[in-house]
Design an enzyme around this catalytic site. Sequence first.
Site, PDB file in Angstrom:
ATOM      1  N   GLU A   5       4.551  -3.833  12.216  1.00 20.50           N
ATOM      2  CA  GLU A   5       3.583  -2.753  12.001  1.00 20.50           C
ATOM      3  C   GLU A   5       2.400  -3.390  11.289  1.00 20.50           C
ATOM      4  O   GLU A   5       2.508  -3.771  10.126  1.00 20.50           O
ATOM      5  CB  GLU A   5       4.188  -1.647  11.128  1.00 20.50           C
ATOM      6  CG  GLU A   5       5.325  -0.888  11.775  1.00 20.50           C
ATOM      7  CD  GLU A   5       4.888   0.037  12.885  1.00 20.50           C
ATOM      8  OE1 GLU A   5       3.677   0.234  13.076  1.00 20.50           O
ATOM      9  OE2 GLU A   5       5.771   0.551  13.584  1.00 20.50           O
TER      10      GLU A   5
ATOM     11  N   GLU B 207       8.509   3.097  14.584  1.00 21.77           N
ATOM     12  CA  GLU B 207       9.303   3.413  13.404  1.00 21.77           C
ATOM     13  C   GLU B 207       9.393   4.927  13.266  1.00 21.77           C
ATOM     14  O   GLU B 207       8.702   5.668  13.961  1.00 21.77           O
ATOM     15  CB  GLU B 207       8.667   2.813  12.137  1.00 21.77           C
ATOM     16  CG  GLU B 207       8.780   1.299  12.108  1.00 21.77           C
ATOM     17  CD  GLU B 207       8.487   0.670  10.746  1.00 21.77           C
ATOM     18  OE1 GLU B 207       7.561   1.118  10.067  1.00 21.77           O
ATOM     19  OE2 GLU B 207       9.196  -0.288  10.373  1.00 21.77           O
TER      20      GLU B 207
ATOM     21  N   GLY C  12       0.592  -4.073  16.461  1.00 25.36           N
ATOM     22  CA  GLY C  12       2.009  -4.340  16.259  1.00 25.36           C
ATOM     23  C   GLY C  12       2.879  -4.175  17.474  1.00 25.36           C
ATOM     24  O   GLY C  12       2.413  -3.911  18.585  1.00 25.36           O
TER      25      GLY C  12
ATOM     26  N   ASN D 206       0.803  -1.232   0.000  1.00 25.07           N
ATOM     27  CA  ASN D 206       0.000   0.000   0.000  1.00 25.07           C
ATOM     28  C   ASN D 206       0.836   1.281   0.000  1.00 25.07           C
ATOM     29  O   ASN D 206       0.461   2.252  -0.652  1.00 25.07           O
ATOM     30  CB  ASN D 206      -1.029  -0.012   1.143  1.00 25.07           C
ATOM     31  CG  ASN D 206      -0.391   0.000   2.496  1.00 25.07           C
ATOM     32  OD1 ASN D 206       0.668  -0.581   2.700  1.00 25.07           O
ATOM     33  ND2 ASN D 206      -1.038   0.649   3.438  1.00 25.07           N
TER      34      ASN D 206
ATOM     35  N   CYS E 267      -3.102   1.594   6.941  1.00 22.80           N
ATOM     36  CA  CYS E 267      -3.232   1.001   8.278  1.00 22.80           C
ATOM     37  C   CYS E 267      -3.725   2.035   9.268  1.00 22.80           C
ATOM     38  O   CYS E 267      -4.400   1.714  10.226  1.00 22.80           O
ATOM     39  CB  CYS E 267      -1.879   0.452   8.705  1.00 22.80           C
ATOM     40  SG  CYS E 267      -0.601   1.689   8.536  1.00 22.80           S
TER      41      CYS E 267
END
Length: 496
Positions: A261, A475, A471, A164, A296
Site C-alpha cells: 500500500e 486491504e 501498490g 501516519n 496516502c
Amino acid sequence: MNSIASTFPDATAVIAAYHSLNLVGGERVPVGVGLDVLNPATGTVLGQAAASKATEVDAAVQSAKAAGGAWAAMPARERGKRVASAGRALAEHAELVAQVLARETGKAIRTECRGEVAVSADIMEFYGGLGSELKGETIPFNPRMLTMTVREPLGVVAAIVPWNVPLVLMMLKIAPALVAGNTVVVKASEEAPFATYLAAEIVMEHLPAGVLNVINGTGPDCGAALTAHPDVAKITFTGSEAVGETVYKAAAERIVPASLELGGKSPMIICADADLTKSVAGAISGMRFTRQGQSCTASSRIYVHESLYDGFLTALTAKLDALVIGDPLDEATDIGTIINAKQAKVVAEYVALAEAASGAKVVRCGKMPEGAGLSPDLFARPTLLLGLPEDHPCVQNEIFGPVAVIQKWSDYEDVIARANDSRYGLAATVWTQSLSMALDATARLNAGYVQVNQNLTIQPNVSYGGFGRSGVGKEASLEAMLAHFTRSKTIVMSFD
Ligand code: NAD
C-alpha cells in the site's frame, strides 16, 4: 479490566515502559541502546525505542515460527474469537492509546487519534467474525473424484507499517493474517512506535505467546533484515513508493508474496451541478487537512468546474481559516503537526516550487499556533496551490503535507484525462448530482477506491487498495484476507 494497559497510569508511563525493547514471544525484551523518538509538537525527546538489527529480527521471526504450528491448528473460529476479543480490549483502553499516539505523531487527539483507535478496534472485531469464511471450493472435475481447494495459512508474515496512521494500518495486516492462521512480526515505524507497542501488547493478551511479535528499528537495519529473512513467508508493507519498490525487490529475490500500500495523488472532481457546501466539506475531509494532509488517500488534486471555482475557493478558504492549528493534546485543536523536520522540509520545498511557477498563486489559510512550550518548526498552515500546469511536480508528486492543488476545468473529457494523468491510482472522488455522470466517471477513473459525493476513510469490509504505483493488493475486506494471507491447495481424491 485487568489488562496490562490498566497498569499504566498515563501515556508518559507507557512511553517509559517501552524504553528500547521489543515484544517477542509474549515478553518485553530489552534491546540496549535505542532510537530517540521526538514529540513533534514540542521538539523534545519523548522516549527511546529499540534499534533492532538482524539478531533481534531473527529472534522475533523464530518466535513467530515456533508459535505457528499450534496457532494454525486451532479452529479458525476460535482464532477469530480471540482477535475479536482483542479488538474489544483495545476499545476499552482507547483513551490511553490515543494519548500516546497524539504525543508521538503530532496528530490532534480530538480530530484524529481517538478515531484512529476506534477504527483499529473495529477492524479487529470485523476480521474476528470471518474465521469460518476461510472456505475453499469443490470443483466438478470428474464424478469419480472429489476435487476441492482448501485454504492454508502462509506461515510467518512480516508486517511493516508507516507513522501516519500506524494503528489502523497495523490492524489491517495483523487481524486478517492472524485469523487466517499465520503468525506475525510487526516492524513498527521508528517515528511513532509506542502506540503500536501498546495496542499490540493489548492484543497479545488474547493470543498464545509468539503468535504476534513487535520490533522497532530503522528501515535499513531492521526493515530490510526482516524482508530478507529466509523464514518470512509473506511481506505486507504500507509506506512510501520508494521503499515499496525496495521491499518488492526483496520479496522477488526470495520469491515470496508481497502486498504493498503505497503513495497517492488522488483527484477529486467537482462538477458544475455539485452541492457546493457538501463538496467544500468533502474537500477538507478528503484532503485530510486535520491530519496535516499526511494521508496516502488525500484528495490532493482538486478539479473544480469553472462555474463553481470562485465560490468554492471562497468557501474553502473560509472553512480552513476557521480550523485551529495547535497543541495536539488540546481538545480545541483541529490540526496538529507534521511528523518530523525532514517531512516539513519536503513540504516547504514543494510550496516554494509552486511559488516560483509562472502564473501560480499560493494561498495559506489559518493561523500558526502560539501556545507555550510548542515548537513552531513542525506546524504548517493549510495551503492551496492555484494555477499550476499539470506537469508541475506539485501536481504529479505526493507532497504528504497540508497542501492541495486546486485546478479549474470546463470540459468533462479533459478533466477525466487530467485526473488520470498520474503514475498513482489509489483513490478518486466525484461530486455531482447527475447519476449518469457519476456512473461514467467511476467507470473511467483509474483508481482502486472511487467515491461519489462523499470522502470516507478506510472502513472495515470495504476493499481498499491502489492501482499503478499506489501498490499491489487490497486491504480491509474478506477478499483481502483470502487473497493475501492464505494459499490455496488443490486436492483430487479418487473414489476408486
Ligand atoms: P516509509 O516508506 O519511509 O517507511 C514505511 C516503513 O518502512 C517504516 O516502518 C520504515 O522503517 C520501513 N522501511 C524503510 N526502509 C525500509 C527498507 N529498506 N526495508 C524495509 N522496510 C523499510 O514511509 P513513511 O514515511 O513511514 O510513511 C509515509 C508513506 O506511507 C507515504 O508515502 C504514504 O503515502 C504511505 N502510506 C500509504 C498508505 C496506503 O494505504 N496506500 C497508507 C499510509 C501511508
